[in-house]
Motif scaffolding. Structure first.
Motif, short mmCIF file in Angstrom:
data_model
loop_
_atom_site.label_atom_id
_atom_site.label_comp_id
_atom_site.label_asym_id
_atom_site.label_seq_id
_atom_site.Cartn_x
_atom_site.Cartn_y
_atom_site.Cartn_z
N ALA A 151 -5.97 -84.90 -69.82
CA ALA A 151 -5.38 -85.06 -68.48
C ALA A 151 -6.34 -85.74 -67.51
O ALA A 151 -5.95 -86.12 -66.41
N MET A 152 -7.59 -85.86 -67.92
CA MET A 152 -8.56 -86.50 -67.02
C MET A 152 -8.52 -88.02 -67.09
O MET A 152 -9.21 -88.71 -66.34
N ASN A 153 -7.71 -88.53 -68.00
CA ASN A 153 -7.45 -89.97 -68.04
C ASN A 153 -8.70 -90.84 -68.18
O ASN A 153 -8.83 -91.85 -67.50
C1 LIG Z 1 -3.66 -89.04 -65.20
O1 LIG Z 1 -2.53 -89.88 -65.37
C2 LIG Z 1 -1.28 -89.18 -65.14
C3 LIG Z 1 -0.14 -90.13 -65.48
O2 LIG Z 1 -0.39 -91.38 -64.91
C4 LIG Z 1 -1.23 -88.71 -63.68
O3 LIG Z 1 -0.03 -88.01 -63.46
C5 LIG Z 1 -2.41 -87.78 -63.42
O4 LIG Z 1 -2.46 -87.40 -62.07
C6 LIG Z 1 -3.73 -88.47 -63.78
N1 LIG Z 1 -4.79 -87.50 -63.71
C7 LIG Z 1 -5.93 -87.72 -63.07
C8 LIG Z 1 -6.95 -86.62 -63.09
O5 LIG Z 1 -6.17 -88.78 -62.53
#
Ligand SMILES: *[C@@H]1O[C@H](CO)[C@@H](O)[C@H](O)[C@H]1NC(C)=O
Ligand SMILES: *[C@@H]1O[C@H](CO)[C@@H](O)[C@H](O)[C@H]1NC(C)=O
Ligand SMILES: *[C@@H]1O[C@H](CO)[C@@H](O)[C@H](O)[C@H]1NC(C)=O
Ligand SMILES: *[C@@H]1O[C@H](CO)[C@@H](O)[C@H](O)[C@H]1NC(C)=O
Ligand SMILES: *[C@@H]1O[C@H](CO)[C@@H](O)[C@H](O)[C@H]1NC(C)=O
Ligand SMILES: *[C@@H]1O[C@H](CO)[C@@H](O)[C@H](O)[C@H]1NC(C)=O
Length: 480
Positions: A151-153
């Motif tokens: 989730a940290m992308n």
């Molecule tokens: C990661 O990407 C998702 C989908 O784009 C988004 O909803 C989420 O807020 C992002 N998380 C962070 C930590 O940036």
């Protein structure tokens, strides 16, 4: 997970009485975000692949490097301050990415940039945990690290790597091993335990979390999506690694066993394990504060730092075993590079040398006859000290553009029956070139060869390590 196991219990699923205070070691999983290939035109050993997911663009698969990995390490707020010295041993702040996940952030954070940042695990308290009174509730939190970190992308992630706060990784070697696999497909890479009973209890198909494991980004993404439903189905399991394994099994994927990962479910002197490493890069060591220091007369931490002197000079060669037969004196040398040399003052057949001398003790004594059964071959230690090999431990490491010189200092005492030449021998110098395995050598590993070099010193011998000849056989060639 750290395996604190006890097989002598009756209820099948669960009873593993665990012991020790070693807390959190349970572990985790992962996953990812993906990334497809950066289309960079880097030349070195690129391979053209058709990208199956993102249409049919012809894609260039650049070599995997440590920048492509993201680490999710499991710890706890009150043990991290002690454990971070282990992580500092291998962490490269400017090149490595990831987090140490804790359940509660400490009030005072020192923002130590020599280790990964602390990240707060998501709240997993709503998931059931019924393993038993001595288990670790944190298993659910640890299992969810895969979801938290995906989730940290992070960008451009090929592999998510999971480990405990007392897992020592050798990052360059980890990258080498992972580079054998196409990160765009599903892979779950690690190793089972050394302990027969631990594998029976958990699974031979499980990557034990303390030894660390890697999950390809494509698999990690899918796992992240599904991990919560798996947590609901496996409340009765012990740790986090077995939850991860169960969820991956539901997806139909299985373990790719890489023997360079080491859970180290054993106590005492791990010499036997370290002196007989398989021909594959050393990826990890675990339970370093439970076993004896790996070098005599040092603290645990100093001993690890000493091993890292060798790792910093030639990471891929660390613990790689090379065997030289000294025909003139009928002596056999077994070099475990960067660690120790065993000198057998006789002809020791090669297949015997490959068996681990049984220097260690079981992780837990349950009274089961299989307590000391391991999933590799062991060799009994000679009863009489004077019948054992003479052991030399790593002393100094130096390197320049021509290669590396490691010196090893005698540790064993003299024995009456040793010949004078052996009594006088105090140290051994080993010369080698920096190892940089290519993909063929990684997939088709071959042990290197060595020669005793001419030397005038009375108290020292010199050994040169080299690639073996085409069809070279390694054995004692009697000279008369
Ligand atoms: C990661 O990407 C998702 C989908 O784009 C988004 O909803 C989420 O807020 C992002 N998380 C962070 C930590 O940036
Ligand atoms: C290692 O073990 C010793 C003795 O049990 C303990 O005092 C020390 O805090 C441990 N170190 C770490 C980093 O866990
Ligand atoms: C660590 O960083 C946080 C957030 O940037 C800051 O609030 C805190 O004061 C820092 N702590 C120290 C000891 O520098
Ligand atoms: C975690 O969630 C539970 C309810 O599911 C709540 O009672 C608890 O306070 C939460 N813990 C934290 C640290 O937020
Ligand atoms: C090891 O290196 C240290 C410092 O580089 C040196 O003082 C010492 O003499 C060396 N020992 C041996 C046995 O070469
Ligand atoms: C490397 O080897 C060459 C050829 O043997 C020698 O001339 C040179 O001095 C060596 N370099 C170092 C730093 O020892």
């Amino acid at each position: 997970m750290k395996s604190h196991y006890n097989l002598s219990q009756s209820k099948p699923q669960i009873k593993f009485a665990l012991i020790t205070s070693s807390i959190f070691a349970l572990f985790i999983c992962i996953f990812v975000v993906c990334f497809f290939p950066t289309i960079s035109m880097t030349l070195m050993s690129t391979r053209k692949l058709i990208d199956v997911e993102s249409s049919s663009i012809q894609d260039v698969y650049t070599p995997t490097s440590v920048e492509h990995l993201v680490f999710g390490l499991g710890s706890g707020g009150n043990v991290w301050s002690k454990r971070k010295d282990y992580v500092r041993l291998y962490w490269k702040p400017n090149r490595m990415r990831g987090c140490v996940f804790v359940g509660v952030l400490p009030k005072l954070q020192d923002n130590d940039s020599s280790v990964p940042p602390l990240c707060l695990s998501s709240n997993a308290s709503r998931f059931p945990y019924t393993w038993g009174p001595t288990g670790h509730l944190s298993a659910n939190r640890m299992t969810r690290i895969v979801k938290d970190i995906v989730a940290m992308n992070y960008s451009n992630v090929r592999w998510y790597v999971f480990g405990d706060d007392d897992t020592i990784f050798f990052p360059e070697n980890l990258v080498k091993v992972l580079s054998k696999y196409d990160y765009r497909h599903w892979y779950y890479i690690g190793a089972p335990s050394e302990s027969f009973l631990a594998n029976q209890y958990f699974s031979y198909g499980m990557a034990f979390g303390g030894g660390g494991f890697a999950i390809s980004s494509s698999l990690a993404r899918v796992l992240a999506k599904n991990i919560d439903s798996c947590l609901e189905r496996y409340p009765y399991l012990y740790g986090s690694d077995v939850r991860t394994y169960s969820c991956i099994s539901e997806l139909g994927a299985g373990l790719t066993h890489e023997p360079g990962f080491h859970q180290v479910d054993m106590l005492g002197n791990t010499f036997g394990l370290l002196a007989t490493h398989p021909v594959t890069p050393l990826v990890s060591l675990h339970h370093v504060n439970h076993t004896d220091p790996i070098f005599p007369r040092m603290t645990n931490m100093n001993a690890l730092q000493h091993l890292f002197k060798a790792a910093n000079a030639d990471s891929q060669r660390v613990l790689q075993q090379t065997i030289c037969y000294y025909n003139k004196l009928v002596w056999t040398f077994a070099v475990s590079w960067g660690y120790a040399i065993q000198l057998f003052p006789y002809n020791m057949p090669l297949p015997e040398i490959l068996k681990a001398p049984h220097t260690f003790k079981p992780w837990k004594k349950t009274g089961n006859v299989m307590d000391s059964a391991y999933n590799f071959n062991t060799r009994k230690i000679e009863r009489n000290i004077c019948d054992r090999p003479v052991v030399f431990y790593l002393d100094n490491v130096s390197s320049d553009q021509n290669g590396t010189m490691t010196s090893y200092k005698r540790s064993s005492r003299n024995c009456p029956q040793h010949v004078p030449t052996l009594k006088k021998l105090k140290s051994i110098k080993v010369f080698s070139r920096k190892l940089d395995l290519d993909i063929i050598q990684l997939r088709s590993p071959r042990r290197q060869c060595c020669d005793i070099l001419p030397s005038n010193a009375k108290d020292q011998m010199e050994i040169g390590i080299r690639e073996c000849g085409d069809e070279e056989l390694n054995f004692m060639k009697w000279e008369n």
